[in-house]
Design a protein around this motif. Structure first.
Motif, PDB file in Angstrom:
ATOM      1  N   GLY A  65       0.816  -1.211   0.000  1.00  0.00           N
ATOM      2  CA  GLY A  65       0.000   0.000   0.000  1.00  0.00           C
ATOM      3  C   GLY A  65       0.845   1.253   0.000  1.00  0.00           C
ATOM      4  O   GLY A  65       0.574   2.197   0.746  1.00  0.00           O
ATOM      5  N   GLY A  66       1.856   1.287  -0.832  1.00  0.00           N
ATOM      6  CA  GLY A  66       2.840   2.370  -0.799  1.00  0.00           C
ATOM      7  C   GLY A  66       2.253   3.760  -0.932  1.00  0.00           C
ATOM      8  O   GLY A  66       2.554   4.645  -0.134  1.00  0.00           O
ATOM      9  N   SER A  67       1.403   3.967  -1.926  1.00  0.00           N
ATOM     10  CA  SER A  67       0.841   5.295  -2.157  1.00  0.00           C
ATOM     11  C   SER A  67      -0.032   5.735  -0.995  1.00  0.00           C
ATOM     12  O   SER A  67       0.082   6.863  -0.498  1.00  0.00           O
ATOM     13  CB  SER A  67       0.015   5.284  -3.454  1.00  0.00           C
ATOM     14  N   LEU A  68      -0.905   4.855  -0.540  1.00  0.00           N
ATOM     15  CA  LEU A  68      -1.844   5.196   0.526  1.00  0.00           C
ATOM     16  C   LEU A  68      -1.134   5.495   1.831  1.00  0.00           C
ATOM     17  O   LEU A  68      -1.400   6.507   2.492  1.00  0.00           O
ATOM     18  CB  LEU A  68      -2.844   4.059   0.720  1.00  0.00           C
ATOM     19  N   GLU A  69      -0.227   4.622   2.223  1.00  0.00           N
ATOM     20  CA  GLU A  69       0.428   4.795   3.517  1.00  0.00           C
ATOM     21  C   GLU A  69       1.383   5.991   3.514  1.00  0.00           C
ATOM     22  O   GLU A  69       1.514   6.689   4.522  1.00  0.00           O
ATOM     23  CB  GLU A  69       1.128   3.503   3.914  1.00  0.00           C
ATOM     24  N   ALA A  70       2.040   6.231   2.380  1.00  0.00           N
ATOM     25  CA  ALA A  70       2.888   7.418   2.284  1.00  0.00           C
ATOM     26  C   ALA A  70       2.037   8.675   2.379  1.00  0.00           C
ATOM     27  O   ALA A  70       2.445   9.677   2.995  1.00  0.00           O
ATOM     28  CB  ALA A  70       3.668   7.400   0.981  1.00  0.00           C
ATOM     29  N   GLU A  71       0.842   8.624   1.800  1.00  0.00           N
ATOM     30  CA  GLU A  71      -0.046   9.782   1.857  1.00  0.00           C
ATOM     31  C   GLU A  71      -0.472  10.084   3.292  1.00  0.00           C
ATOM     32  O   GLU A  71      -0.532  11.242   3.701  1.00  0.00           O
ATOM     33  CB  GLU A  71      -1.266   9.559   0.986  1.00  0.00           C
ATOM     34  N   TYR A  72      -0.769   9.051   4.071  1.00  0.00           N
ATOM     35  CA  TYR A  72      -1.129   9.254   5.474  1.00  0.00           C
ATOM     36  C   TYR A  72      -0.029  10.022   6.198  1.00  0.00           C
ATOM     37  O   TYR A  72      -0.293  10.958   6.964  1.00  0.00           O
ATOM     38  CB  TYR A  72      -1.357   7.917   6.176  1.00  0.00           C
ATOM     39  N   ALA A  73       1.215   9.588   5.995  1.00  0.00           N
ATOM     40  CA  ALA A  73       2.341  10.226   6.680  1.00  0.00           C
ATOM     41  C   ALA A  73       2.549  11.661   6.202  1.00  0.00           C
ATOM     42  O   ALA A  73       2.801  12.561   7.004  1.00  0.00           O
ATOM     43  CB  ALA A  73       3.611   9.400   6.464  1.00  0.00           C
ATOM     44  N   CYS A  74       2.428  11.864   4.901  1.00  0.00           N
ATOM     45  CA  CYS A  74       2.606  13.211   4.356  1.00  0.00           C
ATOM     46  C   CYS A  74       1.508  14.147   4.846  1.00  0.00           C
ATOM     47  O   CYS A  74       1.769  15.302   5.206  1.00  0.00           O
ATOM     48  CB  CYS A  74       2.614  13.163   2.832  1.00  0.00           C
ATOM     49  N   GLN A  75       0.278  13.676   4.873  1.00  0.00           N
ATOM     50  CA  GLN A  75      -0.829  14.499   5.353  1.00  0.00           C
ATOM     51  C   GLN A  75      -0.668  14.858   6.820  1.00  0.00           C
ATOM     52  O   GLN A  75      -1.118  15.921   7.264  1.00  0.00           O
ATOM     53  CB  GLN A  75      -2.147  13.776   5.124  1.00  0.00           C
ATOM     54  N   ALA A  76      -0.018  13.973   7.581  1.00  0.00           N
ATOM     55  CA  ALA A  76       0.222  14.243   8.997  1.00  0.00           C
ATOM     56  C   ALA A  76       1.318  15.283   9.208  1.00  0.00           C
ATOM     57  O   ALA A  76       1.433  15.860  10.286  1.00  0.00           O
ATOM     58  CB  ALA A  76       0.590  12.954   9.720  1.00  0.00           C
ATOM     59  N   GLY A  77       2.137  15.487   8.173  1.00  0.00           N
ATOM     60  CA  GLY A  77       3.182  16.499   8.265  1.00  0.00           C
ATOM     61  C   GLY A  77       4.605  15.990   8.179  1.00  0.00           C
ATOM     62  O   GLY A  77       5.549  16.746   8.411  1.00  0.00           O
ATOM     63  N   ALA A  78       4.782  14.716   7.830  1.00  0.00           N
ATOM     64  CA  ALA A  78       6.136  14.167   7.711  1.00  0.00           C
ATOM     65  C   ALA A  78       6.851  14.748   6.495  1.00  0.00           C
ATOM     66  O   ALA A  78       6.266  14.872   5.420  1.00  0.00           O
ATOM     67  CB  ALA A  78       6.083  12.653   7.609  1.00  0.00           C
ATOM     68  N   ASP A  79       8.119  15.087   6.681  1.00  0.00           N
ATOM     69  CA  ASP A  79       8.957  15.545   5.574  1.00  0.00           C
ATOM     70  C   ASP A  79       9.597  14.376   4.840  1.00  0.00           C
ATOM     71  O   ASP A  79       9.904  14.468   3.649  1.00  0.00           O
ATOM     72  CB  ASP A  79      10.072  16.454   6.093  1.00  0.00           C
ATOM     73  N   ILE A  80       9.833  13.293   5.585  1.00  0.00           N
ATOM     74  CA  ILE A  80      10.470  12.092   5.035  1.00  0.00           C
ATOM     75  C   ILE A  80       9.658  10.886   5.498  1.00  0.00           C
ATOM     76  O   ILE A  80       9.251  10.820   6.657  1.00  0.00           O
ATOM     77  CB  ILE A  80      11.930  11.948   5.509  1.00  0.00           C
ATOM     78  N   VAL A  81       9.436   9.953   4.580  1.00  0.00           N
ATOM     79  CA  VAL A  81       8.668   8.738   4.878  1.00  0.00           C
ATOM     80  C   VAL A  81       9.524   7.538   4.502  1.00  0.00           C
ATOM     81  O   VAL A  81      10.196   7.556   3.466  1.00  0.00           O
ATOM     82  CB  VAL A  81       7.346   8.712   4.081  1.00  0.00           C
ATOM     83  N   THR A  82       9.484   6.484   5.324  1.00  0.00           N
ATOM     84  CA  THR A  82      10.303   5.314   5.022  1.00  0.00           C
ATOM     85  C   THR A  82       9.480   4.180   4.425  1.00  0.00           C
ATOM     86  O   THR A  82       8.318   3.970   4.767  1.00  0.00           O
ATOM     87  CB  THR A  82      11.026   4.769   6.266  1.00  0.00           C
ATOM     88  N   VAL A  83      10.117   3.470   3.505  1.00  0.00           N
ATOM     89  CA  VAL A  83       9.551   2.281   2.879  1.00  0.00           C
ATOM     90  C   VAL A  83      10.645   1.216   2.898  1.00  0.00           C
ATOM     91  O   VAL A  83      11.836   1.536   2.839  1.00  0.00           O
ATOM     92  CB  VAL A  83       9.077   2.591   1.436  1.00  0.00           C
TER      93      VAL A  83
END
Length: 209
Positions: A65-83
């Motif tokens: 779920g790369g797109s969805l989960e990255a979006e959650y983190a970005c919407q929360a305010g993360a500058d960097i997200v890990t995969v």
């Protein structure tokens, strides 16, 4: 070279108390995977609200779920997200594309990848922002460190920037500095110290010398 403080084993309230002590002397604050599992992106939102200019990493370790989960983190305010590097290529690319759409960055975590060098070369062609060499906490007890894989990765990665994590502290950060990654990630060696601010300043003195 930047210093990233990894906060893993506390809740968002305690994380805010800790960051209050060091927010001006570390470069990146990581909301660690245990915190994400415990509370979701609560700590990311809280930190972003209090520190609008702080660089925040959400250690989501996305596997699907790369797109969805990255979006959650970005919407929360993360500058960097890990995969995870072990994730399927479409998952990594989906997370990366979403992060970039938000103007954020993606870090690929190499934890438990059997052939770090081959995978790092592949990932480097994707356009990811960071590749993180990582010795798992459960593996550190065997005496393994990330130094050898870090040196090999720095030698082959041409486009992405390299980060490193895995038991790094004041005693070992000098050896890491000599290899030259972009980001040095320190968890318990910083958050577990008697005076996190003094420890952060001491770490910065080494890596920015």
């Amino acid at each position: 070279m930047k210093l990233q403080m990894a906060i893993d084993t506390v809740d968002s309230k305690k994380a805010l108390e800790l960051v209050e002590k060091v927010h001006d002397v570390v470069d990146i604050v990581e909301v660690g995977t245990p915190m994400v599992i415990l509370e979701g992106q609560v700590a990311v939102r809280a930190l972003r609200a209090k520190y609008p200019d702080l660089t925040i990493l959400s250690d989501t370790k996305i596997m699907d779920g790369g797109s969805l989960e990255a979006e959650y983190a970005c919407q929360a305010g993360a500058d960097i997200v890990t995969v995870l590097a072990a994730a399927p290529d479409p998952t990594i690319k989906g997370a990366m594309e979403t992060a970039h759409r938000y103007g954020r960055k993606i870090m690929v975590d190499m934890i438990n990848v059997p052939d770090v060098i081959s995978r790092a070369k592949e990932l480097d062609t994707f356009g990811v922002d960071y590749i993180c060499v990582h010795t798992a906490v459960d593996v550190q007890s065997t005496g393994k460190t990330p130094l050898e894989e870090l040196e090999e990765t720095v030698a082959v990665v041409k486009n992405a920037k390299v980060a490193v994590a895995g038991g790094i502290n004041l005693k070992t950060v000098g050896a890491v500095k000599n290899i030259g990654p972009e980001i040095v990630i320190v968890g318990g060696g910083l958050t577990g110290s008697a005076n996190p601010r003094e420890t952060a300043l001491a770490l910065q003195k080494v890596i920015k010398a």
